[in-house]
Design a protein around this motif. Structure first.
Motif, PDB file in Angstrom:
ATOM      1  N   ASP A 113      12.661 -28.425 -38.478  1.00  0.00           N
ATOM      2  CA  ASP A 113      12.494 -28.463 -39.931  1.00  0.00           C
ATOM      3  C   ASP A 113      11.486 -27.450 -40.448  1.00  0.00           C
ATOM      4  N   THR A 114      10.419 -27.188 -39.674  1.00  0.00           N
ATOM      5  CA  THR A 114       9.397 -26.234 -40.114  1.00  0.00           C
ATOM      6  C   THR A 114       9.175 -25.106 -39.114  1.00  0.00           C
ATOM      7  N   TRP A 115       9.756 -25.226 -37.908  1.00  0.00           N
ATOM      8  CA  TRP A 115       9.574 -24.305 -36.785  1.00  0.00           C
ATOM      9  C   TRP A 115       8.189 -24.426 -36.168  1.00  0.00           C
ATOM     10  N   ASN A 116       7.446 -25.451 -36.559  1.00  0.00           N
ATOM     11  CA  ASN A 116       6.082 -25.632 -36.068  1.00  0.00           C
ATOM     12  C   ASN A 116       6.019 -26.767 -35.056  1.00  0.00           C
ATOM     13  N   MET A 117       4.826 -27.088 -34.607  1.00  0.00           N
ATOM     14  CA  MET A 117       4.613 -28.052 -33.528  1.00  0.00           C
ATOM     15  C   MET A 117       5.360 -29.356 -33.766  1.00  0.00           C
ATOM     16  N   CYS A 118       6.117 -29.777 -32.760  1.00  0.00           N
ATOM     17  CA  CYS A 118       6.903 -31.006 -32.843  1.00  0.00           C
ATOM     18  C   CYS A 118       6.004 -32.211 -32.546  1.00  0.00           C
ATOM     19  N   PRO A 119       5.857 -33.147 -33.483  1.00  0.00           N
ATOM     20  CA  PRO A 119       4.985 -34.301 -33.234  1.00  0.00           C
ATOM     21  C   PRO A 119       5.405 -35.142 -32.035  1.00  0.00           C
ATOM     22  N   GLN A 120       6.712 -35.316 -31.829  1.00  0.00           N
ATOM     23  CA  GLN A 120       7.162 -36.114 -30.678  1.00  0.00           C
ATOM     24  C   GLN A 120       6.772 -35.440 -29.364  1.00  0.00           C
ATOM     25  N   ALA A 121       7.005 -34.129 -29.277  1.00  0.00           N
ATOM     26  CA  ALA A 121       6.616 -33.398 -28.068  1.00  0.00           C
ATOM     27  C   ALA A 121       5.101 -33.371 -27.905  1.00  0.00           C
ATOM     28  N   LEU A 122       4.382 -33.350 -29.029  1.00  0.00           N
ATOM     29  CA  LEU A 122       2.922 -33.378 -28.977  1.00  0.00           C
ATOM     30  C   LEU A 122       2.430 -34.668 -28.328  1.00  0.00           C
ATOM     31  N   GLU A 123       2.990 -35.795 -28.737  1.00  0.00           N
ATOM     32  CA  GLU A 123       2.536 -37.060 -28.144  1.00  0.00           C
ATOM     33  C   GLU A 123       2.859 -37.111 -26.658  1.00  0.00           C
ATOM     34  N   THR A 124       4.027 -36.624 -26.285  1.00  0.00           N
ATOM     35  CA  THR A 124       4.371 -36.570 -24.855  1.00  0.00           C
ATOM     36  C   THR A 124       3.363 -35.719 -24.096  1.00  0.00           C
ATOM     37  N   ALA A 125       2.972 -34.576 -24.693  1.00  0.00           N
ATOM     38  CA  ALA A 125       1.997 -33.696 -24.044  1.00  0.00           C
ATOM     39  C   ALA A 125       0.645 -34.372 -23.893  1.00  0.00           C
ATOM     40  N   ILE A 126       0.201 -35.081 -24.931  1.00  0.00           N
ATOM     41  CA  ILE A 126      -1.090 -35.779 -24.853  1.00  0.00           C
ATOM     42  C   ILE A 126      -1.073 -36.799 -23.723  1.00  0.00           C
ATOM     43  N   GLN A 127      -0.026 -37.624 -23.702  1.00  0.00           N
ATOM     44  CA  GLN A 127       0.068 -38.662 -22.672  1.00  0.00           C
ATOM     45  C   GLN A 127       0.182 -38.067 -21.268  1.00  0.00           C
ATOM     46  N   SER A 128       0.889 -36.947 -21.159  1.00  0.00           N
ATOM     47  CA  SER A 128       1.037 -36.300 -19.853  1.00  0.00           C
ATOM     48  C   SER A 128      -0.282 -35.713 -19.373  1.00  0.00           C
ATOM     49  N   CYS A 129      -1.063 -35.139 -20.283  1.00  0.00           N
ATOM     50  CA  CYS A 129      -2.387 -34.635 -19.909  1.00  0.00           C
ATOM     51  C   CYS A 129      -3.266 -35.781 -19.411  1.00  0.00           C
ATOM     52  N   MET A 130      -3.172 -36.917 -20.088  1.00  0.00           N
ATOM     53  CA  MET A 130      -4.021 -38.056 -19.732  1.00  0.00           C
ATOM     54  C   MET A 130      -3.595 -38.702 -18.417  1.00  0.00           C
ATOM     55  N   SER A 131      -2.333 -38.486 -18.024  1.00  0.00           N
ATOM     56  CA  SER A 131      -1.854 -39.025 -16.748  1.00  0.00           C
ATOM     57  C   SER A 131      -1.854 -37.990 -15.629  1.00  0.00           C
ATOM     58  N   GLY A 132      -2.001 -36.706 -16.000  1.00  0.00           N
ATOM     59  CA  GLY A 132      -1.955 -35.629 -15.014  1.00  0.00           C
ATOM     60  C   GLY A 132      -0.551 -35.237 -14.616  1.00  0.00           C
ATOM     61  N   LYS A 133       0.461 -35.763 -15.315  1.00  0.00           N
ATOM     62  CA  LYS A 133       1.857 -35.454 -14.982  1.00  0.00           C
ATOM     63  C   LYS A 133       2.358 -34.331 -15.889  1.00  0.00           C
ATOM     64  N   LEU A 134       2.159 -33.099 -15.456  1.00  0.00           N
ATOM     65  CA  LEU A 134       2.479 -31.915 -16.250  1.00  0.00           C
ATOM     66  C   LEU A 134       3.505 -31.064 -15.525  1.00  0.00           C
ATOM     67  N   GLN A 135       4.177 -30.214 -16.305  1.00  0.00           N
ATOM     68  CA  GLN A 135       5.108 -29.256 -15.714  1.00  0.00           C
ATOM     69  C   GLN A 135       5.003 -27.935 -16.447  1.00  0.00           C
ATOM     70  N   ASN A 136       5.399 -26.845 -15.773  1.00  0.00           N
ATOM     71  CA  ASN A 136       5.298 -25.523 -16.380  1.00  0.00           C
ATOM     72  C   ASN A 136       6.577 -25.169 -17.139  1.00  0.00           C
ATOM     73  N   GLY A 137       6.621 -23.937 -17.674  1.00  0.00           N
ATOM     74  CA  GLY A 137       7.760 -23.512 -18.469  1.00  0.00           C
ATOM     75  C   GLY A 137       9.064 -23.479 -17.713  1.00  0.00           C
ATOM     76  N   ALA A 138       9.011 -23.410 -16.393  1.00  0.00           N
ATOM     77  CA  ALA A 138      10.221 -23.432 -15.566  1.00  0.00           C
ATOM     78  C   ALA A 138      10.658 -24.851 -15.223  1.00  0.00           C
ATOM     79  N   GLY A 139       9.911 -25.858 -15.733  1.00  0.00           N
ATOM     80  CA  GLY A 139      10.248 -27.242 -15.462  1.00  0.00           C
ATOM     81  C   GLY A 139       9.751 -27.737 -14.115  1.00  0.00           C
ATOM     82  N   GLU A 140       8.870 -26.978 -13.478  1.00  0.00           N
ATOM     83  CA  GLU A 140       8.359 -27.350 -12.160  1.00  0.00           C
ATOM     84  C   GLU A 140       7.123 -28.238 -12.303  1.00  0.00           C
ATOM     85  N   PRO A 141       7.041 -29.347 -11.546  1.00  0.00           N
ATOM     86  CA  PRO A 141       5.863 -30.213 -11.599  1.00  0.00           C
ATOM     87  C   PRO A 141       4.600 -29.444 -11.205  1.00  0.00           C
TER      88      PRO A 141
END
Length: 400
Positions: A110-138
């Motif tokens: 809708d705005t081409w800017n930061m997606c709130p849903q993806a933002l919350e997923t990112a916050i929770q993933s940082c807090m759990s340490g479960k992250l992946q890179n741009g290639a989808g690799e853990p």
């Protein structure tokens, strides 16, 4: 002898309003050429009044403002900083200046800017340490709460700040608002740059107003902006000799450039109207062309339309792509530019965490920034129109 090429039409060139000269003349007459001075103070006051933020520090660039904002928010090596993926690299580079870890969050449509849903997923993933890179690799990362969030108002279009601020508040994460492209934009009358804990502006030569090079840091807390000014002047301690207890930076705006900025502020409202008129020109010209779409303003949002952007869908445009249009304009000495290349696709950032929606890659593949300077003449627009009509409005494309 071949004919000379036509005059260059730039994507977004500086546009003086006529009042800058009087302010600069005052600087020369007072011999206040050195950094800082009354014009810097006056420019900061102008920015405070326009944005509604009570404090401002005029700096050498928007990049410097982001760097100082991260320092003020306590970012240290190894900290996570959530950053919008679709942006100019200046948003992300200062994170690495501090040896912190950028965590890129994709856009919403809708705005081409930061997606709130993806933002919350990112916050929770940082807090759990479960992250992946741009290639989808853990990625094997520490679990920790992000230190800051940096949304961007891309091309002057306000981000979904209500949702983003709600998440920042829920998780108690400071928000640094990159409004470098959005001076004059607002959401329900509240100016962009005034939503975050700190706001960032840019006055680079291609922005809606310019100081040649320059930026500003906006804030609500006097102590934070005073600290920014201290750090930006080499962190010199209050002593009769040169003494430094902290690492500082040469980030303050000069009195001369601030004088230009004060003159530019006099015409900011006019520049916004001119940029929006450019959008209306392109919208009227291309609205009925198959495969061409624009970014509309969501309800309650007002964009300064710093740059007019289009998406070109080759499956509906008869095979025409954004690159076809860019090269056709370039052939006539008219500058256009693809949308920002997403940070997760940049070689320097590919190894860092990324939370995808799939939107930014599509926008980069199909998006084009059209010439949008407030100083476009009637002749300039006529030249642009001739190229676009010739390329896009042929009768055999109408039914595509």
């Amino acid at each position: 002898m071949s004919d000379p090429s036509p005059k260059k039409i730039y994507l977004s060139s500086p546009h003086m309003g006529g009042e800058e000269e009087a302010f600069v003349k005052e600087v020369f007459e007072s011999n206040w050429i050195a950094p800082l001075g009354p014009q810097v103070n006056g420019f900061e006051q102008d920015l405070q009044q326009f944005t509604g933020m009570p404090y401002a520090a005029a700096l050498s660039s928007g990049t410097a403002a982001i760097h100082l904002a991260l320092i003020l928010m306590g970012v240290k090596p190894g900290d996570y900083v959530i950053c919008q993926d679709l942006t100019f690299s200046a948003t992300a580079n200062p994170i690495r200046y501090l040896d912190a870890i950028p965590v890129f969050v994709d856009s919403e449509a809708d705005t081409w800017n930061m997606c709130p849903q993806a933002l919350e997923t990112a916050i929770q993933s940082c807090m759990s340490g479960k992250l992946q890179n741009g290639a989808g690799e853990p990625m094997n990362m520490d679990a920790r709460k992000p230190r800051a969030i940096i949304p961007v108002h891309l091309y002057g279009m306000p981000a979904r700040m209500e949702d983003i601020l709600s998440l920042a508040g829920r998780y108690s994460i400071p928000l640094i608002e990159d409004a470098a492209e959005a001076l004059g934009s607002n959401i329900n009358g509240k100016p962009c740059g005034s939503f975050g804990s700190l706001g960032v502006l840019s006055f680079n030569g291609n922005k809606i107003i310019t100081t040649s090079g320059g930026g500003a840091l906006l804030g609500r807390e006097e102590a934070l902006i005073q600290k920014a000014r201290f750090l930006a002047t080499q962190a010199r301690d209050p002593a009769p000799h040169y003494q430094h207890s902290e690492i500082g930076y040469n980030y303050r705006m000069s009195n001369v450039l601030a004088a230009i900025g004060r003159g530019q502020m006099k015409v900011l409202d006019l520049r916004i109207r001119q940029r929006r008129a450019n959008y209306d020109f392109y919208r009227e010209l291309l609205d009925d062309v198959p495969g061409i779409s624009f970014l509309p303003e969501p309800e309650g949002s007002f964009s300064n339309r710093w740059l007019t952007t289009i998406l070109v869908n080759p499956s509906r445009s008869g095979g025409i792509t954004r690159e076809t249009i860019r090269l056709a304009l370039e052939e006539e000495n008219i500058e256009s530019r693809p949308l920002w290349k997403p940070m997760h696709l940049q070689p320097v950032f590919r190894r860092f965490p990324f939370f995808s929606t799939g939107v930014s890659e599509r926008l980069f593949d199909q998006g084009l920034c059209l010439p949008s300077g407030s100083n476009l003449t009637t002749e300039d627009k006529s030249r642009i129109e001739d190229v676009l009509r010739r390329l896009l409005k042929e009768e055999d494309r109408k039914g595509c």
